[in-house]
Motif scaffolding. Structure first.
Motif, short mmCIF file in Angstrom:
data_model
loop_
_atom_site.label_atom_id
_atom_site.label_comp_id
_atom_site.label_asym_id
_atom_site.label_seq_id
_atom_site.Cartn_x
_atom_site.Cartn_y
_atom_site.Cartn_z
N HIS A 151 0.86 -1.18 0.00
CA HIS A 151 0.00 0.00 0.00
C HIS A 151 0.90 1.23 0.00
O HIS A 151 1.83 1.32 0.81
N VAL A 152 0.62 2.18 -0.90
CA VAL A 152 1.46 3.36 -1.05
C VAL A 152 0.61 4.61 -0.88
O VAL A 152 -0.47 4.73 -1.47
N GLY A 153 1.12 5.53 -0.07
CA GLY A 153 0.47 6.82 0.12
C GLY A 153 1.52 7.89 0.35
O GLY A 153 2.14 7.91 1.41
N GLY A 154 1.79 8.71 -0.65
CA GLY A 154 2.85 9.72 -0.53
C GLY A 154 4.19 9.03 -0.37
O GLY A 154 4.56 8.17 -1.16
N HIS A 155 4.91 9.38 0.68
CA HIS A 155 6.23 8.79 0.94
C HIS A 155 6.14 7.49 1.74
O HIS A 155 7.15 6.81 1.93
N MET A 156 4.95 7.17 2.24
CA MET A 156 4.79 5.97 3.07
C MET A 156 4.41 4.76 2.24
O MET A 156 3.59 4.84 1.33
N LYS A 157 5.04 3.64 2.55
CA LYS A 157 4.68 2.35 1.97
C LYS A 157 4.48 1.38 3.13
O LYS A 157 5.25 1.40 4.09
N VAL A 158 3.45 0.54 3.02
CA VAL A 158 3.19 -0.43 4.09
C VAL A 158 2.61 -1.71 3.49
O VAL A 158 1.90 -1.68 2.49
N ALA A 159 2.97 -2.83 4.10
CA ALA A 159 2.43 -4.13 3.70
C ALA A 159 2.02 -4.88 4.97
O ALA A 159 2.79 -4.95 5.93
N TRP A 160 0.80 -5.40 4.97
CA TRP A 160 0.28 -6.13 6.11
C TRP A 160 0.24 -7.62 5.81
O TRP A 160 -0.03 -8.04 4.68
N PHE A 161 0.47 -8.42 6.83
CA PHE A 161 0.39 -9.87 6.73
C PHE A 161 0.00 -10.42 8.08
O PHE A 161 -0.02 -9.69 9.07
N LYS A 162 -0.34 -11.69 8.13
CA LYS A 162 -0.77 -12.31 9.39
C LYS A 162 0.17 -13.45 9.77
O LYS A 162 0.77 -14.09 8.91
N ASP A 163 0.26 -13.69 11.08
CA ASP A 163 1.02 -14.85 11.55
C ASP A 163 0.12 -16.08 11.48
O ASP A 163 -1.00 -16.02 10.96
N VAL A 164 0.57 -17.18 12.01
CA VAL A 164 -0.17 -18.45 11.91
C VAL A 164 -1.49 -18.44 12.67
O VAL A 164 -2.35 -19.27 12.41
N ASP A 165 -1.66 -17.50 13.60
CA ASP A 165 -2.90 -17.41 14.36
C ASP A 165 -3.79 -16.25 13.93
O ASP A 165 -4.81 -15.99 14.54
N GLY A 166 -3.38 -15.54 12.88
CA GLY A 166 -4.20 -14.44 12.38
C GLY A 166 -3.88 -13.09 13.01
O GLY A 166 -4.59 -12.12 12.77
N ASN A 167 -2.81 -13.01 13.81
CA ASN A 167 -2.39 -11.71 14.33
C ASN A 167 -1.87 -10.87 13.17
O ASN A 167 -1.11 -11.36 12.33
N ILE A 168 -2.29 -9.63 13.10
CA ILE A 168 -1.92 -8.75 12.00
C ILE A 168 -0.59 -8.08 12.29
O ILE A 168 -0.40 -7.44 13.33
N LEU A 169 0.34 -8.24 11.35
CA LEU A 169 1.67 -7.67 11.45
C LEU A 169 1.90 -6.82 10.21
O LEU A 169 1.21 -6.98 9.21
N SER A 170 2.88 -5.89 10.27
CA SER A 170 3.14 -5.11 9.07
C SER A 170 4.58 -4.64 9.02
O SER A 170 5.28 -4.60 10.03
N ILE A 171 4.97 -4.31 7.80
CA ILE A 171 6.25 -3.66 7.57
C ILE A 171 5.96 -2.32 6.91
O ILE A 171 5.01 -2.20 6.13
N VAL A 172 6.74 -1.31 7.27
CA VAL A 172 6.47 0.04 6.78
C VAL A 172 7.77 0.73 6.39
O VAL A 172 8.83 0.44 6.96
#
Length: 125
Positions: free
Chosen positions: A102-123
């Protein structure tokens, strides 16, 4: 009161063995010794993640942990995808989806889940 204190993320999981593989093997975090049998401690930079067994694992519908990975975002996302991680795609105002990022201006972020569905992200900000 807490300005100079380190915070520790707490991640609830159902299966400690599956979580150990995900956080250790997939994400590449270093597993540290833990005095508790139902808690695993992982080092992430100068931070720690406590991964613990809970019946409430995966019930949080918001991001639990975010890593600021800077200019490495695309390469880390590609490496995660190569390890079988599936990225989440959201329809969010101000963000355009480019592949799995996902891109917005200078920010980029990607979301993913662990094996139990906890939401994690990199930015990348």
């Amino acid at each position: 009161m807490f300005a100079d204190k380190d915070a520790i993320a707490m991640i609830a999981v159902k299966d400690l063995d599956a979580a150990a593989k995900f956080y250790g093997d997939v994400l590449g975090l270093e597993k540290l010794d833990s005095p508790e049998q139902q808690v695993m401690i992982f080092r992430s930079g100068a931070s720690k993640l406590n991964v613990y067994r809970s019946e409430y694992a995966g019930t949080n519908k918001a991001t639990a942990v975010m890593w600021n990975v800077g200019s490495e975002l695309e390469s880390i996302a590609a490496r995660l995808k190569a390890k079988g991680v599936t990225f989440e795609h959201y329809d969010l105002p101000g963000l355009a989806l480019e592949g799995d990022i996902h891109v917005g201006g200078h920010m980029k972020v990607a979301w993913f889940k662990d094996v139990d569905g906890n939401i994690l992200s990199i930015v990348s900000e």
